[in-house]
Design a protein around this motif. Structure first.
Motif, PDB file in Angstrom:
ATOM      1  N   MET A 150       3.146   3.163  12.652  1.00 32.11           N
ATOM      2  CA  MET A 150       4.218   3.520  11.759  1.00 32.11           C
ATOM      3  C   MET A 150       4.596   2.331  10.880  1.00 32.11           C
ATOM      4  O   MET A 150       4.905   2.521   9.719  1.00 32.11           O
ATOM      5  CB  MET A 150       5.408   4.017  12.572  1.00 32.11           C
ATOM      6  CG  MET A 150       5.124   5.350  13.242  1.00 32.11           C
ATOM      7  SD  MET A 150       6.518   6.036  14.106  1.00 32.11           S
ATOM      8  CE  MET A 150       5.895   5.959  15.768  1.00 32.11           C
ATOM      9  N   ARG A 151       4.501   1.147  11.438  1.00 32.53           N
ATOM     10  CA  ARG A 151       4.767  -0.043  10.619  1.00 32.53           C
ATOM     11  C   ARG A 151       3.685  -0.214   9.567  1.00 32.53           C
ATOM     12  O   ARG A 151       3.965  -0.559   8.436  1.00 32.53           O
ATOM     13  CB  ARG A 151       4.803  -1.298  11.486  1.00 32.53           C
ATOM     14  CG  ARG A 151       6.066  -1.473  12.228  1.00 32.53           C
ATOM     15  CD  ARG A 151       6.074  -2.808  12.922  1.00 32.53           C
ATOM     16  NE  ARG A 151       7.052  -2.784  13.985  1.00 32.53           N
ATOM     17  CZ  ARG A 151       7.046  -3.580  15.006  1.00 32.53           C
ATOM     18  NH1 ARG A 151       6.102  -4.489  15.145  1.00 32.53           N
ATOM     19  NH2 ARG A 151       7.967  -3.501  15.924  1.00 32.53           N
ATOM     20  N   PHE A 152       2.428   0.010   9.972  1.00 35.02           N
ATOM     21  CA  PHE A 152       1.308  -0.194   9.058  1.00 35.02           C
ATOM     22  C   PHE A 152       1.450   0.682   7.821  1.00 35.02           C
ATOM     23  O   PHE A 152       1.264   0.226   6.704  1.00 35.02           O
ATOM     24  CB  PHE A 152      -0.018   0.098   9.764  1.00 35.02           C
ATOM     25  CG  PHE A 152      -1.204  -0.074   8.873  1.00 35.02           C
ATOM     26  CD1 PHE A 152      -1.747  -1.331   8.662  1.00 35.02           C
ATOM     27  CD2 PHE A 152      -1.757   1.004   8.219  1.00 35.02           C
ATOM     28  CE1 PHE A 152      -2.830  -1.506   7.825  1.00 35.02           C
ATOM     29  CE2 PHE A 152      -2.844   0.850   7.378  1.00 35.02           C
ATOM     30  CZ  PHE A 152      -3.386  -0.414   7.186  1.00 35.02           C
ATOM     31  N   PHE A 153       1.780   1.956   8.032  1.00 36.15           N
ATOM     32  CA  PHE A 153       1.888   2.882   6.909  1.00 36.15           C
ATOM     33  C   PHE A 153       3.280   2.877   6.283  1.00 36.15           C
ATOM     34  O   PHE A 153       3.530   3.588   5.323  1.00 36.15           O
ATOM     35  CB  PHE A 153       1.525   4.299   7.353  1.00 36.15           C
ATOM     36  CG  PHE A 153       0.061   4.448   7.637  1.00 36.15           C
ATOM     37  CD1 PHE A 153      -0.864   4.408   6.612  1.00 36.15           C
ATOM     38  CD2 PHE A 153      -0.392   4.595   8.934  1.00 36.15           C
ATOM     39  CE1 PHE A 153      -2.218   4.527   6.859  1.00 36.15           C
ATOM     40  CE2 PHE A 153      -1.742   4.717   9.200  1.00 36.15           C
ATOM     41  CZ  PHE A 153      -2.648   4.678   8.161  1.00 36.15           C
ATOM     42  N   GLN A 154       4.173   2.095   6.842  1.00 31.18           N
ATOM     43  CA  GLN A 154       5.539   1.970   6.339  1.00 31.18           C
ATOM     44  C   GLN A 154       6.210   3.330   6.203  1.00 31.18           C
ATOM     45  O   GLN A 154       6.888   3.629   5.225  1.00 31.18           O
ATOM     46  CB  GLN A 154       5.554   1.211   5.017  1.00 31.18           C
ATOM     47  CG  GLN A 154       5.031  -0.186   5.160  1.00 31.18           C
ATOM     48  CD  GLN A 154       4.883  -0.902   3.841  1.00 31.18           C
ATOM     49  OE1 GLN A 154       5.067  -0.322   2.774  1.00 31.18           O
ATOM     50  NE2 GLN A 154       4.543  -2.164   3.904  1.00 31.18           N
TER      51      GLN A 154
ATOM     52  N   TYR B  22      13.086   7.002  15.311  1.00 32.07           N
ATOM     53  CA  TYR B  22      12.290   7.130  14.091  1.00 32.07           C
ATOM     54  C   TYR B  22      12.560   8.429  13.331  1.00 32.07           C
ATOM     55  O   TYR B  22      11.916   8.699  12.325  1.00 32.07           O
ATOM     56  CB  TYR B  22      10.806   7.010  14.410  1.00 32.07           C
ATOM     57  CG  TYR B  22      10.382   5.590  14.683  1.00 32.07           C
ATOM     58  CD1 TYR B  22      10.337   4.645  13.664  1.00 32.07           C
ATOM     59  CD2 TYR B  22      10.044   5.184  15.970  1.00 32.07           C
ATOM     60  CE1 TYR B  22       9.957   3.345  13.906  1.00 32.07           C
ATOM     61  CE2 TYR B  22       9.659   3.878  16.225  1.00 32.07           C
ATOM     62  CZ  TYR B  22       9.620   2.968  15.193  1.00 32.07           C
ATOM     63  OH  TYR B  22       9.243   1.673  15.437  1.00 32.07           O
ATOM     64  N   ASP B  23      13.486   9.238  13.831  1.00 33.38           N
ATOM     65  CA  ASP B  23      13.831  10.511  13.194  1.00 33.38           C
ATOM     66  C   ASP B  23      12.593  11.377  12.979  1.00 33.38           C
ATOM     67  O   ASP B  23      12.272  11.790  11.860  1.00 33.38           O
ATOM     68  CB  ASP B  23      14.566  10.264  11.878  1.00 33.38           C
ATOM     69  CG  ASP B  23      15.251  11.517  11.356  1.00 33.38           C
ATOM     70  OD1 ASP B  23      15.619  12.375  12.177  1.00 33.38           O
ATOM     71  OD2 ASP B  23      15.404  11.648  10.123  1.00 33.38           O
TER      72      ASP B  23
END
Length: 111
Positions: A1-5, A41-42
């Motif tokens: 999730m961080r990678f794809f922002q 993360y909703d």
């Protein structure tokens, strides 16, 4: 999730015990820790169905591809600290995401 922002609308984990506290075909009970992650993360958690899951084939194919493109090259190298290992993994994933998709003129990164 961080990678794809970003965060997907739904996460589809396998129906494993660490994700699903009580398995049910229609309303599985999700592990409390995973629910906390989804709330943070909703997003939504939709576990794959047990026995004959039809929504898992795509994920299994991606796991196979990533195994050959990331794990196999790493298997032949030695790392003496986690930073070097993470740097190499990031490099291999970046390379994977820049490859063009089969039958498409664009790479995964453009998606």
């Amino acid at each position: 999730m961080r990678f794809f922002q970003g965060v997907p609308a739904a996460i589809v984990p396998d129906n494993l015990k660490s994700a699903v506290a009580k398995s049910c075909r229609y309303e599985p009970q999700i592990n409390e820790t995973l629910l906390d992650l989804a709330e943070h993360y909703d997003t939504t958690i939709l576990p794959a169905r047990s026995y004959k899951p039809k929504n898992k084939a795509l994920v299994e194919g991606v796991v196979k591809i990533l195994h050959t493109r990331v794990y196999v090259p790493l298997n032949e190298k030695k790392f003496y600290n986690i930073e070097d290992l993470n740097r190499e993994i990031s490099s291999l994933i970046e390379s994977h995401n820049r490859r063009k998709l089969t039958g498409c003129p664009y790479p995964r990164l453009d998606l």
